[in-house]
Design a protein around this motif. Structure first.
Motif, PDB file in Angstrom:
ATOM      1  N   PRO A  26      25.249  22.138 -12.353  1.00 37.99           N
ATOM      2  CA  PRO A  26      24.205  22.123 -11.271  1.00 37.99           C
ATOM      3  C   PRO A  26      22.836  22.957 -11.607  1.00 37.99           C
ATOM      4  O   PRO A  26      23.182  24.004 -12.367  1.00 37.99           O
ATOM      5  CB  PRO A  26      25.142  22.913 -10.000  1.00 37.99           C
ATOM      6  CG  PRO A  26      26.646  22.761 -10.438  1.00 37.99           C
ATOM      7  CD  PRO A  26      26.670  22.719 -11.997  1.00 37.99           C
ATOM      8  N   ASP A  43      19.074  24.113  -9.886  1.00 38.26           N
ATOM      9  CA  ASP A  43      18.253  24.271  -9.026  1.00 38.26           C
ATOM     10  C   ASP A  43      16.645  24.374  -9.712  1.00 38.26           C
ATOM     11  O   ASP A  43      16.231  25.590 -10.144  1.00 38.26           O
ATOM     12  CB  ASP A  43      18.166  25.228  -7.942  1.00 38.26           C
ATOM     13  CG  ASP A  43      17.280  25.507  -7.020  1.00 38.26           C
ATOM     14  OD1 ASP A  43      16.081  24.831  -6.922  1.00 38.26           O
ATOM     15  OD2 ASP A  43      17.725  25.857  -5.662  1.00 38.26           O
ATOM     16  N   LEU A  84      14.059  26.914  -8.035  1.00 35.99           N
ATOM     17  CA  LEU A  84      14.342  28.447  -8.036  1.00 35.99           C
ATOM     18  C   LEU A  84      14.471  28.618  -9.730  1.00 35.99           C
ATOM     19  O   LEU A  84      14.385  30.032 -10.276  1.00 35.99           O
ATOM     20  CB  LEU A  84      15.560  28.847  -7.256  1.00 35.99           C
ATOM     21  CG  LEU A  84      15.158  28.541  -5.871  1.00 35.99           C
ATOM     22  CD1 LEU A  84      16.467  29.038  -5.108  1.00 35.99           C
ATOM     23  CD2 LEU A  84      14.331  29.611  -5.263  1.00 35.99           C
ATOM     24  N   PRO A  86      22.747  27.177  -9.010  1.00 35.30           N
ATOM     25  CA  PRO A  86      23.386  27.561  -7.797  1.00 35.30           C
ATOM     26  C   PRO A  86      24.732  28.201  -7.820  1.00 35.30           C
ATOM     27  O   PRO A  86      25.653  27.946  -8.636  1.00 35.30           O
ATOM     28  CB  PRO A  86      23.666  26.532  -6.934  1.00 35.30           C
ATOM     29  CG  PRO A  86      22.479  25.311  -7.877  1.00 35.30           C
ATOM     30  CD  PRO A  86      22.729  25.651  -9.264  1.00 35.30           C
ATOM     31  N   ASN A  87      24.945  29.502  -7.370  1.00 35.30           N
ATOM     32  CA  ASN A  87      26.368  30.100  -7.480  1.00 35.30           C
ATOM     33  C   ASN A  87      26.291  31.329  -6.261  1.00 35.30           C
ATOM     34  O   ASN A  87      25.416  31.432  -5.698  1.00 35.30           O
ATOM     35  CB  ASN A  87      25.839  31.155  -8.864  1.00 35.30           C
ATOM     36  CG  ASN A  87      25.085  32.112  -8.852  1.00 35.30           C
ATOM     37  OD1 ASN A  87      25.360  33.238  -8.199  1.00 35.30           O
ATOM     38  ND2 ASN A  87      23.801  32.022  -8.977  1.00 35.30           N
ATOM     39  N   VAL A 105      29.896  29.473 -10.160  1.00 28.42           N
ATOM     40  CA  VAL A 105      28.848  28.325 -10.003  1.00 28.42           C
ATOM     41  C   VAL A 105      29.547  27.398  -8.785  1.00 28.42           C
ATOM     42  O   VAL A 105      30.517  27.083  -8.827  1.00 28.42           O
ATOM     43  CB  VAL A 105      28.819  27.403 -11.234  1.00 28.42           C
ATOM     44  CG1 VAL A 105      28.144  26.109 -11.086  1.00 28.42           C
ATOM     45  CG2 VAL A 105      28.344  28.325 -12.582  1.00 28.42           C
ATOM     46  N   LEU A 106      28.702  27.251  -7.865  1.00 28.91           N
ATOM     47  CA  LEU A 106      29.007  26.279  -6.674  1.00 28.91           C
ATOM     48  C   LEU A 106      29.484  24.817  -7.278  1.00 28.91           C
ATOM     49  O   LEU A 106      28.963  23.951  -8.019  1.00 28.91           O
ATOM     50  CB  LEU A 106      27.728  26.115  -5.790  1.00 28.91           C
ATOM     51  CG  LEU A 106      27.420  27.296  -5.184  1.00 28.91           C
ATOM     52  CD1 LEU A 106      26.101  27.021  -4.270  1.00 28.91           C
ATOM     53  CD2 LEU A 106      28.301  28.348  -4.415  1.00 28.91           C
ATOM     54  N   LYS A 130      21.161  33.452 -13.354  1.00 28.28           N
ATOM     55  CA  LYS A 130      22.082  33.388 -12.129  1.00 28.28           C
ATOM     56  C   LYS A 130      21.162  34.019 -10.934  1.00 28.28           C
ATOM     57  O   LYS A 130      21.359  33.483  -9.934  1.00 28.28           O
ATOM     58  CB  LYS A 130      22.951  34.657 -12.373  1.00 28.28           C
ATOM     59  CG  LYS A 130      23.732  35.008 -11.053  1.00 28.28           C
ATOM     60  CD  LYS A 130      24.921  36.217 -11.415  1.00 28.28           C
ATOM     61  CE  LYS A 130      25.233  36.869 -10.109  1.00 28.28           C
ATOM     62  NZ  LYS A 130      26.365  37.898 -10.472  1.00 28.28           N
ATOM     63  N   ARG A 131      20.238  35.128 -11.130  1.00 32.78           N
ATOM     64  CA  ARG A 131      19.368  35.426 -10.035  1.00 32.78           C
ATOM     65  C   ARG A 131      17.766  35.312 -10.515  1.00 32.78           C
ATOM     66  O   ARG A 131      17.282  35.747  -9.263  1.00 32.78           O
ATOM     67  CB  ARG A 131      19.849  36.612  -9.982  1.00 32.78           C
ATOM     68  CG  ARG A 131      19.374  37.514 -11.022  1.00 32.78           C
ATOM     69  CD  ARG A 131      19.648  39.298 -10.758  1.00 32.78           C
ATOM     70  NE  ARG A 131      18.784  40.109 -11.865  1.00 32.78           N
ATOM     71  CZ  ARG A 131      19.210  40.430 -12.855  1.00 32.78           C
ATOM     72  NH1 ARG A 131      20.335  39.782 -13.545  1.00 32.78           N
ATOM     73  NH2 ARG A 131      18.366  40.852 -13.691  1.00 32.78           N
TER      74      ARG A 131
END
Length: 476
Positions: free
Chosen positions: A357, A359, A362, A366-367, A372-373, A385-386
């Motif tokens: 996944p 984004d 951004l 996505p986490n 990780v979602l 990550k951020r």
């Protein structure tokens, strides 16, 4: 390589079908198998996020084994290729990372491009958990007319050029102009301005590449403008970096007191210099300045259309207060003549694999706290990550948190049980695909060569720039 992998699977199958020893229960026997091997974990990326995640996992799980995969032939990511050459103290973390890499429960696998040479799904099949820590490898585009003109570069590529990133070694920026404009007011923007304006003699004893030093010695850049969309309270650089700029040898700051009205008590940079400092600045041949409330609108071409001749800036004003204040155009514009434009408006992560996944808006995976979602067993740490924010210490805290989440999941039984082949399976795949991984001991040979080449010039090292030359030095 394939027979070794086959032997492992053969042993594994035998282990699974062999009856437990007399007097024991199957669950105890299975537990013994997992305990004997320990979790096999894979980390993708050998920059600060990758190494700090690895460090946490090794420290807090006495049997964990971590393989670090890296697309470059050399480790350390942004510490090697991002930190300014005149900030050697920031690179001291390499000593800690080296100790981690030398652990008998850690292995570095350089020259492996995850997503091309091996899929993330293949890593997931071979390891109990996979952590993506590959950072932000791209830059934010300006998305304005003229951005493609010769003489316009991303600050990321410019930093990579003077720091020896192989993909940027042929950048060849033309520094024959009088004025450079840097778009963005973060620490990277100030690093770039400082390298452009520092007398080359002051850089000769750093690990800046000899090629970059040669170009900087011929530079005619005398003025650097550092441009931001918002005001002095919204800048992203640190006071330490600003102070360095103000104290730069043979260089004079041009700071308009009107820009700092009412802020003198909060921004000491606006204080009137003492007599000695004023005399030093008066004799300076080079200047730099901060331009606030300006947003890039168009890169202006030279009359023949062959290179940059200036930049058109939209005048902005702040709407809102504090950090949340946004820059809104006033309708006025200003043209700033220059022969070099460096865009430093942010780094950007890329998607690594279609099955992971991502984004795109951004620029992150996505986490939730590094998990990780929607993909159990897959984690992320660092900038991917951020987002590309914070310093090395921020990345350390963030990476430790991801490591903590992974170990929590392991303890809770949320990760695969039973042994996993780890690198044995991946080694067979890479071998079949003609990929030759580089080990940490290989890096140490390259490191020794760099140090040796730098010694003659009184430098800490002379970085190797060509991957083919590196492979030849390793006998590949």
């Amino acid at each position: 390589m394939a027979p070794r992998c086959w032997r492992w699977w053969h042993w594994s199958a035998w282990r699974r079908t062999r009856p437990p020893p007399a007097g024991s229960t199957p669950s105890v026997w299975q537990q013994f198998s997992t305990q004997e091997q320990g979790p096999q974990i894979c980390v993708v990326g050998s920059g600060p996020a990758g190494f700090y995640t690895t460090q946490h996992l090794l420290k807090h799980h006495p049997r964990a084994h971590v393989d670090i995969y890296e697309k470059q032939l050399v480790p350390f990511g942004l510490v090697r290729f991002g930190v300014a050459p005149d900030h050697p103290e920031v690179k001291n973390v390499i000593n800690t990372f080296t100790q981690t890499a030398r652990s008998d429960r850690c292995a570095f696998r350089g020259n492996v491009v995850v997503g091309r040479d091996v899929a993330v799904s293949e890593l997931q099949a071979a390891y109990h958990a996979v952590v993506l820590s590959y950072g932000a490898e791209d830059h934010q585009a300006l998305e304005i007319p003229g951005e493609e003109l010769p003489g316009v570069f991303s600050a990321r590529a410019f930093v990579g050029w003077y720091n020896g990133l192989p993909e940027n070694r042929e950048l060849a920026p033309d520094l024959s102009c009088d004025t450079a404009v840097i778009l963005g007011q973060g620490n990277v923007a100030l690093d770039v301005a400082r390298i452009l304006l520092t007398p080359p003699g002051h850089l000769e004893k750093t690990d800046i590449t000899e090629a970059a030093l040669g170009v900087l010695r011929q530079s005619r850049v005398k003025t650097v403008w550092i441009v931001g969309r918002r005001g002095p309270l919204q800048v992203a650089f640190t006071i330490k970096e600003l102070r360095e700029m103000i104290q730069l040898p043979r260089t004079r700051p041009m700071l308009d007191p009107a820009d700092f009205l009412g802020l003198q008590d909060r921004i000491k940079a606006t204080e009137k210099p003492g007599a000695e400092e004023a005399a030093r600045q008066a004799s300076a041949a080079r200047t730099w300045g901060l331009r606030f409330f300006r947003s890039p609108q168009q890169v202006l071409p030279s009359p023949d259309g062959r290179r940059v001749a200036g930049i058109r800036l939209a005048v902005t004003r702040l709407e809102g207060v504090g950090e949340a204040a946004r820059a809104a155009p006033t309708g006025d514009t200003e043209d700033l003549p220059c022969g070099l434009v460096l865009s430093s408006v942010g780094y950007k992560s890329r998607p690594i694999d279609p099955n992971v996944p991502f984004d795109p808006k951004l620029g992150v995976i996505p986490n939730m706290e590094g998990r990780v979602l929607g993909v159990p067993g897959l984690y992320c740490s660092g900038w991917v990550k951020r987002g590309p924010t914070g310093v090395i210490a921020t990345t350390m805290t963030d990476s430790f948190l991801t490591g903590q989440m992974l170990l929590q999941d392991l303890k809770a039984g949320l990760l695969p049980s039973g042994p996993r082949p780890g690198y044995a399976a991946i080694e067979a795949l890479l071998s079949s695909r003609g990929v030759q991984p580089v080990s940490f001991s290989d890096w140490e040979k390259l490191d020794a060569e760099e140090v040796s080449r730098g010694k003659g010039a009184g430098k800490p090292r002379e970085k190797l720039l060509d991957p083919q030359e590196m492979l030849r030095l390793l006998g590949r």
